[in-house]
Design an enzyme around this catalytic site. Structure first.
Site, PDB file in Angstrom:
ATOM      1  N   GLU A 104       0.927  -0.860  -0.029  1.00 51.41           N
ATOM      2  CA  GLU A 104       0.011   0.074  -0.185  1.00 51.41           C
ATOM      3  C   GLU A 104       0.738   1.239   0.005  1.00 51.41           C
ATOM      4  OE1 GLU A 104      -3.895  -1.218   2.664  1.00 51.41           O
ATOM      5  OE2 GLU A 104      -2.163  -0.937   3.739  1.00 51.41           O
TER       6      GLU A 104
HETATM    7  C1  TNX Z   1      -4.742  -3.765   4.496  1.00 56.63           C
HETATM    8  S1  TNX Z   1      -2.928  -6.499   4.156  1.00 56.63           S
HETATM    9  C2  TNX Z   1      -2.813  -3.678   5.098  1.00 56.63           C
HETATM   10  C3  TNX Z   1      -2.715  -3.545   6.377  1.00 56.63           C
HETATM   11  C4  TNX Z   1      -4.423  -2.962   6.924  1.00 56.63           C
HETATM   12  C5  TNX Z   1      -5.530  -4.130   6.849  1.00 56.63           C
HETATM   13  C6  TNX Z   1      -6.787  -4.108   7.827  1.00 56.63           C
HETATM   14  C7  TNX Z   1      -1.874  -4.821   4.315  1.00 56.63           C
HETATM   15  C8  TNX Z   1      -0.943  -5.797   3.487  1.00 56.63           C
HETATM   16  N1  TNX Z   1      -1.882  -3.735   4.248  1.00 56.63           N
HETATM   17  O1  TNX Z   1      -2.505  -2.246   6.574  1.00 56.63           O
HETATM   18  O2  TNX Z   1      -4.048  -2.828   8.472  1.00 56.63           O
HETATM   19  O3  TNX Z   1      -5.362  -3.777   5.768  1.00 56.63           O
HETATM   20  O4  TNX Z   1      -7.728  -5.359   7.664  1.00 56.63           O
END
Ligand code: TNX
Length: 541
Positions: A356
């Site tokens: 992300e």
């Molecule tokens: C996505 S999964 C994220 C996390 C959040 C999560 C909440 C991922 C690699 N990144 O930063 O905590 O969703 O469900």
């Protein structure tokens, strides 16, 4: 945990009016309720093995086989009057009696077909009236065999001082179990960054993992809201970056000694700790401590409603922070952090996150991952990253963790293996239903059957068994403030995931799982483990 007073009327406590609760021994192996379901279970007619004061545990193999013997002896000592001696093989038996033999034999299971590496975690368990022979190729295999034996014993053995309840016998029916895991990586991830979990809580979680043969504890040690591990060369990471958590309460962090305690506690249970420092995104806690690590502060518009966070951040938005990819200080930082983390981690892996990142270009991102990957390799570790790292050129052996599925194939196409953590199946921070407490819902509601009833190898097109290293269930902690809440989300879905990771598809079925897991609730209650009593299961009392 239950109190220690032996006179406490435990039965009355858990079932004040109903018939007395009995923790009866199994009468035939056919009725076993083992999770994850073993590869093969064959019941044999004949007298059971009965534990008595003259039973001895005999360890034959490397030093940690003694440890596994002690683990078993301690467990029985906690709940029963049995004080079983643990002896090294070869010594004359002091008294006649039945024997529980724990033996490492590197030629064991030679004829069982498995994926590369997984045979080493397998075991065979032969039970007759005189002897229980547990044989494995490694100490890890033996430990998982003990985990099975534990589940074959009446659930009352999980209690403290329940000798009365166990009367008259602790026994196991005759037969043979052969068991080998399907996947080498069977993980559980704890996000200790959004809300901090103490060393004691992490150890309780490790105990739970050990019950279900999970072998990788992935610790998400740094994110926007908190930096949780001391890095001696950058002390403000924890002093400033570890000072808060989501919601604004004071956070916390692990000293190097704390971390070493966790690693040792896990290793004694054949669980490898996989530390994650998420980068280049999810790095606000580091940037709050050392502002020069960022290019500039994120724009207020990203936060919509409020103002730009000054320093530490206690909200739950994602995607907005990033280390400045081309500054010299960034690379000094990454090098120091990876060096210190690698030095305190005996396991083979360092997880660099990589998820992300919305504020860097594709090229900046790929270059960052490649450079971080080289640093991880320089310190002798294998890089793990969330699936986005597939956009970079991966070294052979680097591992990508699938979570949203759209970039995971990029890693597979490069010949790298995946850890399967698809959000809609394994994100245990998702709620069970719209009305259950705590949790998020962006990946959907995950009732128990949804967590159980899927196959990693057919989850997305383009995958094959050999492109999958294993499975892992992340528990992100935006909404989870303590272990009690964590366990509510983990149980019973974590054992479901454990079975997805351990058991072959031929052995698995939802009907089988829901029947077996029903018998685990009394054990959880005695162990003080919180759980969601899913209506999909007819829980035993
Ligand atoms: C996505 S999964 C994220 C996390 C959040 C999560 C909440 C991922 C690699 N990144 O930063 O905590 O969703 O469900």
């Amino acid at each position: 945990m239950l109190g220690v007073a032996p006179v406490t009327p435990l039965l009355a406590q858990s079932a004040p009016v109903a018939a007395p609760v009995v923790s009866a021994p199994l009468t035939t192996l056919d009725a076993h309720r083992v999770v994850p379901v073993p590869t093969s279970v064959v019941a044999v007619t004949g007298a059971p093995f009965v534990f008595s004061a003259s039973t001895a545990i005999v360890a034959d193999g490397p030093a940690d086989v003694m440890q596994t013997g002690e683990f078993l002896a301690r467990m029985l000592r906690k709940s029963t009057a049995l004080r079983l001696p643990v002896r090294r093989a070869g010594r004359a038996m002091a008294a006649p009696g039945n024997v529980l033999l724990l033996r490492v034999d590197t030629s064991a299971l030679a004829n069982v077909a498995t994926a590369p590496g997984t045979r080493n975690e397998g075991y065979t368990l032969d039970i007759t009236a005189d002897t229980i022979r547990l044989v494995a190729r490694t100490s890890a295999g033996l430990f998982w065999g003990v985990a099975t034996l534990r589940q074959l014993l009446p659930w009352g053995i999980e209690a403290e001082h329940s000798a009365l309840r166990l009367a008259p016998t602790v026994s196991v029916p005759s037969g043979r179990i052969t068991d080998v895991p399907r996947f080498a990586w069977r993980g559980s991830m704890l996000d200790v960054a959004r809300h901090f979990f103490t060393v004691d809580e992490v150890m309780q979680h490790i105990d739970l993992m050990a019950l279900y043969k999970l072998n990788r504890l992935h610790l998400h040690l740094a994110d926007d809201q908190g930096w949780r591990i001391v890095i001696a060369s950058w002390p403000k990471l924890t002093q400033v970056g570890g000072s808060t958590e989501v919601g604004g309460a004071s956070g916390g962090f692990y000293t190097k000694a704390d971390y070493t305690d966790i690693v040792r506690y896990a290793a004694a249970r054949h669980i490898v700790v996989v530390p994650e420092i998420d980068m280049p995104g999810h790095t606000n806690a580091a940037i709050a401590a050392y502002p020069r690590l960022g290019c500039s502060r994120p724009t207020p518009s990203i936060f919509g409603e409020g103002t730009q966070p000054a320093g530490v951040y206690t909200g739950i938005r994602v995607g907005w922070s990033a280390l400045c990819p081309d500054k010299a200080i960034t690379w000094r930082f990454v090098n120091d952090v990876v060096r210190e983390i690698a030095a305190m981690t005996p396991g083979a892996y360092v997880h660099i996150g990589g998820d992300e990142v919305e504020v860097l270009s594709h090229k900046q991102y790929a270059r960052f991952v490649e450079r971080a990957q080289a640093i991880v390799a320089k310190y002798g570790k294998t890089m793990v990253g969330w699936e986005e790292v597939g956009k970079a050129t991966l070294r052979p052996g680097s591992i990508a963790q699938l979570w949203r599925s759209d970039t995971a194939l990029l890693a597979v196409k490069q010949g790298n293996q995946l850890i399967m953590s698809p959000g809609p199946r394994t994100y245990l921070d998702m709620k069970y239903t719209p009305t259950t407490e705590v949790g998020l819902r962006w990946a959907g509601y995950i009732e128990l059957q949804t967590a159980y009833d899927w196959d990693p190898a057919t989850y997305s097109p383009g995958l094959t068994e050999s492109s999958i290293l294993g499975v892992e269930a992340p528990l992100w902690s935006e909404t989870i403030k303590n272990l009690n809440a964590a366990q509510y989300l983990l149980m019973p879905r974590l054992p479901a995931l454990a079975e997805v990771g351990w058991s072959a598809t031929a052995q698995r079925s939802w009907e089988g799982f829901r029947t077996r897991i029903a018998a685990h609730a009394p054990r959880w209650r005695l162990l003080g483990i919180n759980y969601y009593p899913s209506p999909q299961v007819a829980w035993e009392r």
